[in-house]
Design a protein around this motif. Structure first.
Motif, short mmCIF file in Angstrom:
data_model
loop_
_atom_site.label_atom_id
_atom_site.label_comp_id
_atom_site.label_asym_id
_atom_site.label_seq_id
_atom_site.Cartn_x
_atom_site.Cartn_y
_atom_site.Cartn_z
N LYS A 80 -30.69 -25.91 -37.44
CA LYS A 80 -29.27 -26.05 -37.09
C LYS A 80 -28.54 -24.70 -37.19
CE LYS A 80 -28.50 -30.57 -39.11
NZ LYS A 80 -28.27 -30.87 -40.51
N GLY A 81 -29.24 -23.71 -37.71
CA GLY A 81 -28.62 -22.38 -37.85
C GLY A 81 -27.77 -22.27 -39.10
N SER A 82 -27.93 -23.21 -40.07
CA SER A 82 -27.17 -23.06 -41.32
C SER A 82 -27.98 -23.59 -42.49
CB SER A 82 -25.83 -23.79 -41.21
OG SER A 82 -26.07 -25.17 -41.10
N ASP A 83 -28.53 -22.65 -43.25
CA ASP A 83 -29.30 -23.00 -44.45
C ASP A 83 -28.32 -23.55 -45.48
OD1 ASP A 83 -30.64 -22.88 -46.89
OD2 ASP A 83 -30.72 -20.70 -46.92
N PRO A 84 -28.43 -24.85 -45.85
CA PRO A 84 -27.40 -25.46 -46.69
C PRO A 84 -27.37 -24.92 -48.12
CG PRO A 84 -29.26 -26.97 -46.39
CD PRO A 84 -29.52 -25.78 -45.53
N ASP A 85 -28.49 -24.38 -48.59
CA ASP A 85 -28.53 -24.02 -50.01
C ASP A 85 -28.20 -22.55 -50.29
OD1 ASP A 85 -29.27 -26.62 -50.85
OD2 ASP A 85 -31.25 -26.25 -49.98
N PHE A 86 -28.73 -21.67 -49.44
CA PHE A 86 -28.53 -20.24 -49.76
C PHE A 86 -28.00 -19.45 -48.58
CE2 PHE A 86 -31.67 -21.95 -52.68
CZ PHE A 86 -31.05 -21.67 -53.89
N ASN A 87 -27.65 -20.16 -47.52
CA ASN A 87 -27.01 -19.53 -46.37
C ASN A 87 -27.86 -18.43 -45.74
OD1 ASN A 87 -24.95 -19.38 -44.55
ND2 ASN A 87 -23.84 -17.80 -45.70
N SER A 97 -38.35 -29.58 -46.08
CA SER A 97 -37.69 -30.25 -44.95
C SER A 97 -36.20 -29.92 -44.92
CB SER A 97 -37.94 -31.76 -44.92
OG SER A 97 -37.79 -32.30 -46.16
N ARG A 98 -35.58 -29.76 -46.06
CA ARG A 98 -34.16 -29.37 -46.09
C ARG A 98 -33.97 -27.98 -45.48
NH1 ARG A 98 -29.59 -30.88 -48.82
NH2 ARG A 98 -28.54 -29.09 -49.75
N TYR A 99 -34.89 -27.07 -45.86
CA TYR A 99 -34.83 -25.70 -45.31
C TYR A 99 -35.02 -25.74 -43.80
CZ TYR A 99 -36.26 -20.86 -44.35
OH TYR A 99 -36.37 -19.58 -43.82
N PRO A 129 -38.78 -22.49 -38.81
CA PRO A 129 -39.13 -23.54 -39.77
C PRO A 129 -40.58 -23.43 -40.23
CG PRO A 129 -38.85 -24.43 -37.54
CD PRO A 129 -38.43 -23.00 -37.48
N ILE A 130 -40.82 -23.94 -41.42
CA ILE A 130 -42.18 -23.89 -41.98
C ILE A 130 -42.83 -25.22 -41.65
CG2 ILE A 130 -43.47 -23.72 -44.16
CD1 ILE A 130 -41.19 -21.85 -45.03
N GLU A 131 -43.56 -25.28 -40.53
CA GLU A 131 -44.04 -26.59 -40.06
C GLU A 131 -45.40 -26.56 -39.37
OE1 GLU A 131 -40.82 -27.83 -37.53
OE2 GLU A 131 -41.28 -26.36 -35.98
N ARG A 132 -45.96 -25.35 -39.17
CA ARG A 132 -47.20 -25.26 -38.40
C ARG A 132 -48.38 -24.94 -39.30
NH1 ARG A 132 -47.76 -20.49 -34.68
NH2 ARG A 132 -49.90 -21.06 -34.13
N ALA A 133 -49.31 -25.88 -39.41
CA ALA A 133 -50.48 -25.65 -40.27
C ALA A 133 -51.34 -24.53 -39.67
CB ALA A 133 -51.29 -26.94 -40.38
#
Ligand SMILES: Cc1cc2nc3c(=O)[nH]c(=O)nc-3n(C[C@H](O)[C@H](O)[C@H](O)COP(=O)(O)OP(=O)(O)OC[C@H]3O[C@@H](n4cnc5c(N)ncnc54)[C@H](O)[C@@H]3O)c2cc1C
Length: 460
Positions: A355-362, A347-349, A375-379
């Protein structure tokens, strides 16, 4: 003593391009191949060749340029590659693409892979490519290929020029005279336990996939005569192979360049997935137990490319190497990572990507400067256990832009050339997909032409 204008050691793409070019210029050529077949690592490869400005790119509406190509190669190589070698590649690659087509090599598809800012990976069937060149060689009466004939040592004349090769055939030692030069095209040393232990002990746990004959013979022959080496500190494996992969069944998937993330056994991401798969390999090897997974959803799955060695995720599914489930909780269970951590990671990813900004690895792209992550959200959701394989060494003897081997003072070693994976200096600290096969063809031909003292006309 047998005598030829040129002796070429190794029958992979570099050696075959050199042999065809030299033969077509009218030279007498002996190509020594240590195995009973041509192809070395070339025929094991995924067949991506990096070219810019091609008809295929034009048809696909890809806006590439020599400048972009140059910058990508230099960037991916950590800005330490030899600029002359890169420039020679950039200036000769399009003509070489056309030359390959003229010699029967079929280019099939076009994709973006590691280090590409636009799709410029032109795929070949490497067997088809080697066979086409072999067909051409058979028509060149002055070109001879000897199989099962490993080159052993190089000899110099009194003026210090390399002009003889000792090789073995049917258990007997022979010496052949090379009046204009010797081209080392014997590939890298991905299969040499000895050399990998010496130069890259950190890669001990990697799978080894590479030409069976690629033991670094040519490097040793060149070292005896003072050849300098480049790029050895950057030896690294390639990420994206299933742990069961081997030379026969490679089971590779680069879903991360289509939008997958990578997580470790703790359920956490650990790297920006869009960087070179060599650097991904280095990061993956440092994870707990060296275990990691690519995780993706149906949106990424639909970007699979049938019959492509890198992107055929459906094939991985048919081989039963993928976990496919309807929820992320089930996925966490399948790969035995903490459910809450995996769920938080994803969910963080997803939030960051939206938002266009990956908080952990940019992470901002799919690969290098190309594509937008989803996003990884579609089964359904998928997980693919992945590890690192040592495929190619991309480091070796120092050469100038004519393929002449250099000593530790930057001076040429008269009569001695190299082309292909045996050479160092081109890739620097990283490798842009398609430039290894590409440089085999470009520099194999250039080395042959220089040995014959011919100039190549570059038709743009
Ligand atoms: C699985 C895999 C996937 C890859 N995918 C890609 C890709 O998509 N794009 C890309 O650009 N690169 C790729 N590479 C790397 C690329 O395939 C190699 O770097 C390239 O093919 C090397 O070509 P070469 O002609 O230098 O050597 P090789 O093709 O390895 O040929 C060397 C030949 O020399 C022979 N030889 C060795 N020693 C001697 C001796 N003493 N005497 C006589 N003969 C000798 C060997 O038997 C061999 O036939 C991949 C590599 C692998 C293994």
């Amino acid at each position: 003593m047998e005598s030829y204008d040129l002796v070429i050691i190794g029958g992979g793409l570099a050696g075959m391009c050199a042999a065809v070019e030299a033969g077509e210029q009218g030279a007498s050529v002996l190509l020594l191949e240590k195995r009973d077949e041509l192809g070395g690592s070339t025929v094991l490869s995924s067949g991506y060749m990096a070219f810019s400005g091609t008809d295929m790119q034009e048809r696909a509406g890809v806006d590439d340029s020599l400048e972009l190509l140059r910058n990508d190669i230099i960037d991916v190589g950590g800005r330490i590659s030899n600029k002359d070698l890169i420039e020679t590649y950039v200036q000769n690659q399009l003509e070489t693409y056309k030359w390959l087509i003229d010699h029967g090599i079929e280019f099939r598809t076009l994709h973006a892979v590691s280090g590409h800012s636009v799709p410029r990976g032109h795929t070949i069937d490497p067997h088809q490519a080697i066979q086409s060149l072999y067909k051409r060689v058979k028509k060149l009466s002055k070109v001879t290929i000897l199989f099962n004939s490993p080159a052993k040592r190089l000899l110099k004349n009194d003026e210090g020029k390399i002009n003889r090769v000792i090789y073995e055939e049917a258990g007997e030692s022979h010496t052949v005279f090379a009046s204009l030069g010797v081209i080392l095209a014997s590939g890298g040393f991905a299969k040499s336990v000895e050399l990998l232990k010496l130069f890259a002990p950190q890669l001990d746990s990697t799978i080894r996939i590479g030409g069976e004959g690629n033991l670094g013979d040519g490097l040793k022959m060149a070292w005896e005569h003072g050849a300098w080496v480049l790029d050895l500190p950057y030896l690294s494996g390639t990420y994206g192979f299933h742990p069961s992969a081997n030379s026969a069944v490679k089971s590779q998937g680069l879903a991360f360049y289509k939008g997958a993330i990578m997580v470790n056994q703790l359920g956490k991401r650990f790297v920006n997935e869009s960087i070179s798969y060599k650097q991904l390999g280095n990061a993956a090897l440092q994870q707990p137990e060296g275990v990691s997974y690519q995780i993706w959803d149906q949106t990424v799955m639909e970007k699979a490319v049938q019959d492509d060695p890198l992107y055929d995720f459906e094939l991985l599914k048919r081989r039963r190497l993928l976990y496919q489930v309807e929820t992320l909780d089930e996925l966490a269970e399948c790969i035995d990572v903490p459910i809450d951590v995996l769920s938080e990671t994803i969910s963080r990813y997803n939030e960051g990507i939206k938002k266009g900004s990956d908080p952990d690895f940019n992470r901002k792209t799919l690969t290098h400067n190309y594509g937008i992550p989803t996003p990884i959200e579609r089964a359904p959701f998928y997980a693919f256990e992945s590890t690192v394989a040592m495929l190619a060494t991309y480091a070796g003897v120092a050469v100038n832009s004519l393929g002449q081997i250099l000593n530790s003072y930057g001076e040429t070693i008269p009569g001695l050339y190299a082309a292909g994976e045996i050479t160092g200096g081109f890739h620097g600290s990283g490798y842009m997909t398609g430039t290894s096969l590409g440089k085999c063809a470009v520099f194999g031909r250039l080395a042959a032409l220089d040995a014959l003292k011919k100039e190549k006309e570059i038709s743009k």
